[in-house]
Design a protein around this motif. Structure first.
Motif, PDB file in Angstrom:
ATOM      1  N   GLU A  20       0.705  -1.263   0.073  1.00 53.30           N
ATOM      2  CA  GLU A  20       0.307   0.057   0.068  1.00 53.30           C
ATOM      3  C   GLU A  20       0.946   1.208  -0.020  1.00 53.30           C
ATOM      4  O   GLU A  20       0.617   2.229  -0.508  1.00 53.30           O
ATOM      5  CB  GLU A  20      -0.782   0.151   1.227  1.00 53.30           C
ATOM      6  CG  GLU A  20      -1.807   1.366   1.228  1.00 53.30           C
ATOM      7  CD  GLU A  20      -2.861   1.333   2.371  1.00 53.30           C
ATOM      8  OE1 GLU A  20      -3.821   2.016   2.228  1.00 53.30           O
ATOM      9  OE2 GLU A  20      -2.509   0.415   3.333  1.00 53.30           O
ATOM     10  N   GLN A  30      -5.807   1.696  -6.626  1.00 53.83           N
ATOM     11  CA  GLN A  30      -5.746   0.090  -6.585  1.00 53.83           C
ATOM     12  C   GLN A  30      -6.212  -0.643  -7.954  1.00 53.83           C
ATOM     13  O   GLN A  30      -5.692  -1.402  -8.215  1.00 53.83           O
ATOM     14  CB  GLN A  30      -6.740  -0.402  -5.536  1.00 53.83           C
ATOM     15  CG  GLN A  30      -6.174  -0.114  -4.173  1.00 53.83           C
ATOM     16  CD  GLN A  30      -7.040  -0.807  -2.971  1.00 53.83           C
ATOM     17  OE1 GLN A  30      -8.328  -0.509  -2.992  1.00 53.83           O
ATOM     18  NE2 GLN A  30      -6.708  -0.879  -1.798  1.00 53.83           N
ATOM     19  N   THR A  47     -10.253  -5.525  -6.120  1.00 55.06           N
ATOM     20  CA  THR A  47     -11.009  -6.090  -4.794  1.00 55.06           C
ATOM     21  C   THR A  47      -9.898  -6.945  -4.096  1.00 55.06           C
ATOM     22  O   THR A  47      -9.433  -6.805  -2.836  1.00 55.06           O
ATOM     23  CB  THR A  47     -12.425  -6.837  -5.247  1.00 55.06           C
ATOM     24  OG1 THR A  47     -13.043  -6.135  -5.791  1.00 55.06           O
ATOM     25  CG2 THR A  47     -12.860  -7.245  -3.722  1.00 55.06           C
ATOM     26  N   SER A  50      -7.260  -4.694  -2.666  1.00 57.54           N
ATOM     27  CA  SER A  50      -7.753  -4.201  -1.444  1.00 57.54           C
ATOM     28  C   SER A  50      -7.695  -5.375  -0.223  1.00 57.54           C
ATOM     29  O   SER A  50      -7.282  -4.853   0.791  1.00 57.54           O
ATOM     30  CB  SER A  50      -9.242  -3.772  -1.790  1.00 57.54           C
ATOM     31  OG  SER A  50      -9.813  -3.271  -0.430  1.00 57.54           O
ATOM     32  N   GLU A  53      -4.177  -5.469   0.924  1.00 60.13           N
ATOM     33  CA  GLU A  53      -3.815  -4.415   1.470  1.00 60.13           C
ATOM     34  C   GLU A  53      -4.508  -4.214   3.103  1.00 60.13           C
ATOM     35  O   GLU A  53      -3.702  -3.728   3.852  1.00 60.13           O
ATOM     36  CB  GLU A  53      -3.839  -3.212   0.992  1.00 60.13           C
ATOM     37  CG  GLU A  53      -2.846  -3.018  -0.346  1.00 60.13           C
ATOM     38  CD  GLU A  53      -3.291  -1.566  -0.990  1.00 60.13           C
ATOM     39  OE1 GLU A  53      -4.153  -0.791  -0.513  1.00 60.13           O
ATOM     40  OE2 GLU A  53      -2.586  -1.436  -2.061  1.00 60.13           O
ATOM     41  N   ARG A  54      -5.565  -4.756   3.163  1.00 61.41           N
ATOM     42  CA  ARG A  54      -6.302  -4.632   4.447  1.00 61.41           C
ATOM     43  C   ARG A  54      -5.998  -5.894   5.242  1.00 61.41           C
ATOM     44  O   ARG A  54      -6.795  -5.925   6.346  1.00 61.41           O
ATOM     45  CB  ARG A  54      -7.666  -4.561   4.070  1.00 61.41           C
ATOM     46  CG  ARG A  54      -8.279  -3.058   3.739  1.00 61.41           C
ATOM     47  CD  ARG A  54      -9.902  -2.723   3.369  1.00 61.41           C
ATOM     48  NE  ARG A  54     -10.062  -3.752   2.342  1.00 61.41           N
ATOM     49  CZ  ARG A  54     -11.201  -4.708   2.619  1.00 61.41           C
ATOM     50  NH1 ARG A  54     -11.854  -4.537   3.447  1.00 61.41           N
ATOM     51  NH2 ARG A  54     -11.614  -5.258   1.538  1.00 61.41           N
TER      52      ARG A  54
END
Length: 94
Positions: A20, A30, A47, A50, A53-54
């Motif tokens: 990120e 992204q 997606t 994402s 990264e999360r």
């Protein structure tokens, strides 16, 4: 009973933060980074990126190599611990 997903460990969390951080530093959204990774032959959606990264989803080694290439970085740079203490990546103090 379905198998439980593996927990994302300290190295996975550090890599997610580095992905990120590097993506933002390069000025990519992204969606843009996902398109670059896909163009390199490793299809990935924004997606999925994402979720990586999360730290909702782990980043497998093939994804890491492709993401690093798309960022103009190396997998080693994305795996480097954010702190100067290598033991911060050790699990259970081993």
């Amino acid at each position: 009973m379905p198998p439980r997903p593996l927990e994302i460990g300290p190295a996975g969390r550090a890599a997610a933060q580095a992905i990120e951080r590097t993506r933002v530093a390069r000025g990519y959204s992204q969606r843009q980074l996902a398109a670059r990774v896909t163009a390199l032959g490793r299809p990935i959606t924004f997606t999925t990126l994402s979720r990586i990264e999360r730290t909702v989803r782990g980043c497998d080694i093939d994804d890491l190599v492709a993401i690093a290439a798309a960022l103009g970085s190396s997998p080693n740079a994305l795996l480097a611990a954010p702190s100067s203490r290598p033991e911060s990546l050790m699990v259970g103090g081993i």
